[in-house]
Design a protein around this motif. Structure first.
Motif, PDB file in Angstrom:
ATOM      1  N   UNK A 267       6.211   4.328   1.264  1.00  0.00           N
ATOM      2  CA  UNK A 267       6.022   5.721   1.688  1.00  0.00           C
ATOM      3  C   UNK A 267       6.490   6.697   0.619  1.00  0.00           C
ATOM      4  N   UNK A 268       5.646   7.682   0.342  1.00  0.00           N
ATOM      5  CA  UNK A 268       5.950   8.736  -0.629  1.00  0.00           C
ATOM      6  C   UNK A 268       5.744  10.061   0.089  1.00  0.00           C
ATOM      7  N   UNK A 269       6.833  10.773   0.358  1.00  0.00           N
ATOM      8  CA  UNK A 269       6.717  11.975   1.169  1.00  0.00           C
ATOM      9  C   UNK A 269       7.420  13.162   0.558  1.00  0.00           C
ATOM     10  N   UNK A 270       6.873  14.353   0.835  1.00  0.00           N
ATOM     11  CA  UNK A 270       7.460  15.608   0.368  1.00  0.00           C
ATOM     12  C   UNK A 270       7.931  16.435   1.559  1.00  0.00           C
ATOM     13  N   UNK A 271       9.164  16.947   1.499  1.00  0.00           N
ATOM     14  CA  UNK A 271       9.723  17.841   2.510  1.00  0.00           C
ATOM     15  C   UNK A 271       9.750  17.133   3.872  1.00  0.00           C
TER      16      UNK A 271
ATOM     17  N   UNK B 265       1.094  21.734   5.535  1.00  0.00           N
ATOM     18  CA  UNK B 265       0.108  21.279   4.559  1.00  0.00           C
ATOM     19  C   UNK B 265      -0.884  20.330   5.240  1.00  0.00           C
ATOM     20  N   UNK B 266      -1.509  19.447   4.474  1.00  0.00           N
ATOM     21  CA  UNK B 266      -2.528  18.580   5.054  1.00  0.00           C
ATOM     22  C   UNK B 266      -2.655  17.292   4.244  1.00  0.00           C
ATOM     23  N   UNK B 267      -3.564  16.441   4.683  1.00  0.00           N
ATOM     24  CA  UNK B 267      -3.700  15.109   4.105  1.00  0.00           C
ATOM     25  C   UNK B 267      -4.221  15.101   2.664  1.00  0.00           C
ATOM     26  N   UNK B 268      -4.717  16.236   2.184  1.00  0.00           N
ATOM     27  CA  UNK B 268      -5.212  16.298   0.804  1.00  0.00           C
ATOM     28  C   UNK B 268      -4.124  16.706  -0.191  1.00  0.00           C
ATOM     29  N   UNK B 269      -2.997  17.150   0.305  1.00  0.00           N
ATOM     30  CA  UNK B 269      -2.001  17.794  -0.545  1.00  0.00           C
ATOM     31  C   UNK B 269      -1.434  16.874  -1.621  1.00  0.00           C
ATOM     32  N   UNK B 270      -1.029  15.676  -1.262  1.00  0.00           N
ATOM     33  CA  UNK B 270      -0.344  14.795  -2.204  1.00  0.00           C
ATOM     34  C   UNK B 270      -1.278  13.844  -2.950  1.00  0.00           C
ATOM     35  N   UNK B 271      -2.569  13.896  -2.656  1.00  0.00           N
ATOM     36  CA  UNK B 271      -3.478  12.966  -3.337  1.00  0.00           C
ATOM     37  C   UNK B 271      -3.526  13.225  -4.838  1.00  0.00           C
ATOM     38  N   UNK B 272      -3.181  14.428  -5.261  1.00  0.00           N
ATOM     39  CA  UNK B 272      -3.143  14.730  -6.686  1.00  0.00           C
ATOM     40  C   UNK B 272      -2.047  13.990  -7.438  1.00  0.00           C
TER      41      UNK B 272
ATOM     42  N   UNK C 164      -2.158   0.407  -6.532  1.00  0.00           N
ATOM     43  CA  UNK C 164      -2.245  -0.220  -5.210  1.00  0.00           C
ATOM     44  C   UNK C 164      -3.136   0.663  -4.340  1.00  0.00           C
ATOM     45  N   UNK C 165      -3.709   0.122  -3.270  1.00  0.00           N
ATOM     46  CA  UNK C 165      -4.434   0.984  -2.339  1.00  0.00           C
ATOM     47  C   UNK C 165      -3.487   2.050  -1.778  1.00  0.00           C
ATOM     48  N   UNK C 166      -4.046   3.200  -1.462  1.00  0.00           N
ATOM     49  CA  UNK C 166      -3.220   4.263  -0.899  1.00  0.00           C
ATOM     50  C   UNK C 166      -3.973   4.987   0.204  1.00  0.00           C
ATOM     51  N   UNK C 167      -3.192   5.616   1.062  1.00  0.00           N
ATOM     52  CA  UNK C 167      -3.746   6.446   2.126  1.00  0.00           C
ATOM     53  C   UNK C 167      -2.838   7.656   2.299  1.00  0.00           C
ATOM     54  N   UNK C 168      -3.431   8.801   2.565  1.00  0.00           N
ATOM     55  CA  UNK C 168      -2.674  10.016   2.843  1.00  0.00           C
ATOM     56  C   UNK C 168      -2.965  10.436   4.276  1.00  0.00           C
ATOM     57  N   UNK C 169      -1.927  10.485   5.098  1.00  0.00           N
ATOM     58  CA  UNK C 169      -2.096  10.800   6.516  1.00  0.00           C
ATOM     59  C   UNK C 169      -1.925  12.289   6.777  1.00  0.00           C
TER      60      UNK C 169
ATOM     61  N   UNK D 159       0.859  -1.182   0.000  1.00  0.00           N
ATOM     62  CA  UNK D 159       0.000   0.000   0.000  1.00  0.00           C
ATOM     63  C   UNK D 159       0.894   1.231   0.000  1.00  0.00           C
ATOM     64  N   UNK D 160       0.449   2.276  -0.683  1.00  0.00           N
ATOM     65  CA  UNK D 160       1.190   3.534  -0.714  1.00  0.00           C
ATOM     66  C   UNK D 160       0.746   4.416   0.445  1.00  0.00           C
ATOM     67  N   UNK D 161       1.709   5.061   1.065  1.00  0.00           N
ATOM     68  CA  UNK D 161       1.459   5.957   2.190  1.00  0.00           C
ATOM     69  C   UNK D 161       1.974   7.340   1.820  1.00  0.00           C
ATOM     70  N   UNK D 162       1.066   8.304   1.649  1.00  0.00           N
ATOM     71  CA  UNK D 162       1.423   9.665   1.260  1.00  0.00           C
ATOM     72  C   UNK D 162       1.615  10.522   2.501  1.00  0.00           C
ATOM     73  N   UNK D 163       2.721  11.252   2.554  1.00  0.00           N
ATOM     74  CA  UNK D 163       3.101  12.022   3.739  1.00  0.00           C
ATOM     75  C   UNK D 163       3.408  13.455   3.318  1.00  0.00           C
ATOM     76  N   UNK D 164       2.546  14.373   3.715  1.00  0.00           N
ATOM     77  CA  UNK D 164       2.651  15.765   3.270  1.00  0.00           C
ATOM     78  C   UNK D 164       3.761  16.523   3.997  1.00  0.00           C
ATOM     79  N   UNK D 165       4.008  17.726   3.520  1.00  0.00           N
ATOM     80  CA  UNK D 165       5.053  18.562   4.087  1.00  0.00           C
ATOM     81  C   UNK D 165       4.553  19.484   5.185  1.00  0.00           C
ATOM     82  N   UNK D 166       5.469  20.263   5.731  1.00  0.00           N
ATOM     83  CA  UNK D 166       5.205  21.194   6.831  1.00  0.00           C
ATOM     84  C   UNK D 166       4.141  22.213   6.432  1.00  0.00           C
TER      85      UNK D 166
END
Length: 210
Positions: free
Chosen positions: A103-107, A32-39, A48-53, A23-30
């Protein structure tokens, strides 16, 4: 700080997350919020299933952070450990123990992607660090990583003035010793993500996750 992290999930999460191999785990930057990387889900062709925390430290005005910024690029290990534990608590509650995390994270989120790898390397595959860095303090999985050198993507803009130069230098020294690194730098890119980087990440994930 609370471990009850908020999230946004893919439409197939309920049916697929318990049985999916990854599963992919999206992790936003300082800030920001859980909607930021869903794009990024569509452009990266995440199959694969994904979740943005949402990070646990509320900043107001809709933003959140994984940890406070004290010395830029050199955070205190204690709040980092709390944030890392909060993410693992969420994973332990919502993801099968047999499923591996991408995990896919920005900043700051990219930093947290490296933390997941360094604390439970057996659960993580093909982490993506975008405009991020690594903690200076040793972590529980570092010896395993030095021996196994899993695939990691690290991308950053050459015009990024947000991540402190010593943090970039630390990541540049640590990552090749502990991972099989795909490093990409982008002339003209500041603290952000652009299409060339998205294309490179998509290729990387296709090669190492499928």
């Amino acid at each position: 700080m609370t471990t009850a992290l908020r999230d946004v999930r893919s439409a197939d999460w309920a049916d697929a997350a318990s049985s999916a191999p990854t599963v992919a785990l999206l992790l936003h930057g300082y800030g920001s919020n859980e909607h930021d990387l869903t794009g990024l889900v569509g452009p990266l062709a995440l199959d694969m299933p994904w979740v943005s925390l949402r990070a646990p430290l509320e900043m107001g005005h809709g933003g959140a952070a994984w940890f406070e910024i004290t010395t830029p690029g050199n955070p205190d290990p204690e709040p980092i450990a709390r944030a890392t534990d909060a993410v693992w608590d969420w994973i332990d509650e919502h993801v099968s123990a047999e499923t591996r995390i991408v995990p896919i994270g920005f900043s700051q989120g990219g930093f947290m992607a490296s933390q997941l790898l360094r604390t439970r390397p057996e659960r993580v595959v093909a982490p993506v660090i975008l405009a991020g860095f690594v903690l200076s303090a040793p972590q529980p999985g570092d010896e395993v990583l030095a021996a196994t050198k899993p695939a990691v993507f690290w991308g950053r803009g050459l015009e990024d003035r947000v991540i402190a130069a010593p943090a970039v230098a630390r990541a540049a020294a640590w990552l090749p010793l502990h991972t099989t690194l795909t490093e990409r730098t982008y002339p003209g890119l500041a603290h952000g993500i652009h299409q060339a980087e998205i294309d490179d990440v998509r290729t990387f994930l296709g090669e190492h996750v499928g």
